[in-house]
Design an enzyme around this catalytic site. Structure first.
Site, PDB file in Angstrom:
ATOM      1  N   HIS A 280       0.941  -1.390  -0.065  1.00  0.00           N
ATOM      2  CA  HIS A 280      -0.207  -0.084  -0.043  1.00  0.00           C
ATOM      3  C   HIS A 280       0.915   1.172  -0.119  1.00  0.00           C
ATOM      4  O   HIS A 280       2.042   1.332   0.393  1.00  0.00           O
ATOM      5  CB  HIS A 280      -1.138   0.096   1.012  1.00  0.00           C
ATOM      6  CG  HIS A 280      -0.402  -0.085   2.532  1.00  0.00           C
ATOM      7  ND1 HIS A 280       0.063  -1.302   2.873  1.00  0.00           N
ATOM      8  CD2 HIS A 280      -0.130   0.629   3.697  1.00  0.00           C
ATOM      9  CE1 HIS A 280       0.753  -1.011   4.126  1.00  0.00           C
ATOM     10  NE2 HIS A 280       0.426   0.167   4.623  1.00  0.00           N
ATOM     11  N   ARG A 290      -3.484  16.235   4.326  1.00  0.00           N
ATOM     12  CA  ARG A 290      -4.198  15.078   4.728  1.00  0.00           C
ATOM     13  C   ARG A 290      -3.536  14.751   5.966  1.00  0.00           C
ATOM     14  O   ARG A 290      -2.389  14.802   6.266  1.00  0.00           O
ATOM     15  CB  ARG A 290      -4.169  14.205   3.763  1.00  0.00           C
ATOM     16  CG  ARG A 290      -4.713  12.705   4.090  1.00  0.00           C
ATOM     17  CD  ARG A 290      -4.462  11.689   3.156  1.00  0.00           C
ATOM     18  NE  ARG A 290      -4.987  10.291   3.547  1.00  0.00           N
ATOM     19  CZ  ARG A 290      -4.267   9.179   4.068  1.00  0.00           C
ATOM     20  NH1 ARG A 290      -2.560   9.202   3.681  1.00  0.00           N
ATOM     21  NH2 ARG A 290      -4.757   8.119   4.371  1.00  0.00           N
TER      22      ARG A 290
END
Length: 365
Positions: A280, A290
């Site tokens: 990932h 973020r």
């Protein structure tokens, strides 16, 4: 003190980005990676209240996810919404501090805890577009988190430490509940992995990904499998987590009421390879920062990582040698940049050590 390359207050508005942060074509993001990955959304409320039927269904869903790609989401997890909100507010409070103040917690080379704004010093290319603050959490030492925050950042930040001490305590509780499910789904019983991790020596990490004016040229976090055992992640509403499955990158949409859970390399070894740690990464955007909260469940440092005997037989021989979490952590901090082959390379490294062979240089990874 070596000044890090990455100063978010300066770089987030620049039209170009330093070459150290540019990822080569083929590794950088592509627009088609916006396709959503529909990971199982598992309601664990019934399981937590002791409902046998709900527990059986959770066990089935978790087992299926872990044999496929190792990612799932949990809701009705019992974590207080106000604690979650406080934890995210504290991320903002820390990362919006001036750089010299954040550097009071600067991570030292070879260590896993502290403030990091790039990996300059160990690596000179493909740097991550992010800042992190990492610290240890151990159930056996309830004061550890607060003491660390106060010692590095000062008494003014005691409340930040108290928030994350409570958060880590809740994450440890949730982790052990999930370990019961993993044990049941693997057929080794609910108690096996829970006992193994009850005295965990875990890592809490605050991630902050500032805006980037060239988001298709860099990554917030490069492709990797977590070397730890279990990751429990809470994302803000921005999105950016991507998982590589079925030959392509796909996104996991944030949900305010859900935690993303994934298997790490250490648990893959504990399951004798049955359950997968999956590749990932995190992408960035040009508009807004973020944030995410990542709790990495880890065993005690010198506990031997080995699968239970019931998962090993003639048809399923040992996939990995015995090791301690301390040895794998040191390997990733001093010798090898965690990627999709960490456990494979580490296993070979252990065998070479056991055979007394000359170890190859690993600095290029």
């Amino acid at each position: 003190m070596v000044q890090p390359v990455f100063d978010a207050a300066v770089l987030s508005g620049r039209a170009d980005i330093p070459s150290q942060f540019i990822w080569p074509e083929g590794e950088s993001p592509t627009p088609d990676a916006a396709e959503e990955l529909h990971v199982p959304l598992i309601d664990i409320g019934g399981m937590l209240s002791g409902d046998p039927r709900a527990t059986a269904e959770v066990t089935r869903l978790v087992g299926e996810a872990c044999e496929r790609h190792g990612f799932f989401q949990v809701v009705n997890h019992g974590i207080d919404a106000e604690l979650l909100a406080d934890a995210h507010r504290c991320v903002d409070a820390f990362f919006t501090m001036p750089l010299p103040e954040k550097q009071r917690a600067l991570r030292r080379p070879g260590e896993s805890c502290g403030y990091a704004s790039s990996f300059t010093g160990r690596f000179a290319s493909k740097l991550p577009w992010k800042e992190t603050l990492s610290f240890r959490s151990c159930p056996s030492d309830p004061a550890l988190v607060v003491d660390y925050i106060v010692a590095t950042l000062g008494e003014d930040h005691r409340r930040l430490g108290e928030v994350y001490a409570r958060y880590c305590s809740e994450m440890s509780r949730l982790s052990l509940e999930i370990m019961e499910v993993l044990g049941e789904s693997l057929g080794v019983g609910r108690a096996h992995y829970r006992r193994f991790f009850e005295g965990n020596d875990s890592i809490m990490r605050l991630n902050y990904y500032p805006p980037c004016q060239r988001p298709m040229e860099t990554l917030g976090t490069g492709p990797h499998c977590d070397p730890t055992s279990l990751t429990i992640l809470h994302q803000d509403n921005v999105g950016g987590l991507q998982v590589h499955t079925e030959g392509r990158w796909r996104s996991i949409r944030p949900r305010a009421d859900a935690f993303v859970v994934n298997i790490g390399d250490t648990f893959m070894a504990l399951s004798n390879g049955r359950y997968k740690s999956c590749l990932h990464r995190a992408v960035v955007n040009s508009k807004v920062p973020r944030k995410s909260l990542a709790f990495f469940l880890c065993p005690e440092m010198d506990k031997v990582v080995a699968p239970p005997g019931t998962l090993v037989d003639a048809a399923n021989p040992r996939a990995y040698p015995d090791f301690t979490w301390r040895s794998l952590l040191d390997f990733t901090q001093k010798h090898y940049r965690a990627d999709m082959k960490t456990l494979e390379v580490f296993s070979s490294w252990i065998v070479q050590q056991q055979q007394g062979q000359l170890l190859p240089p690993l600095a290029s990874h």
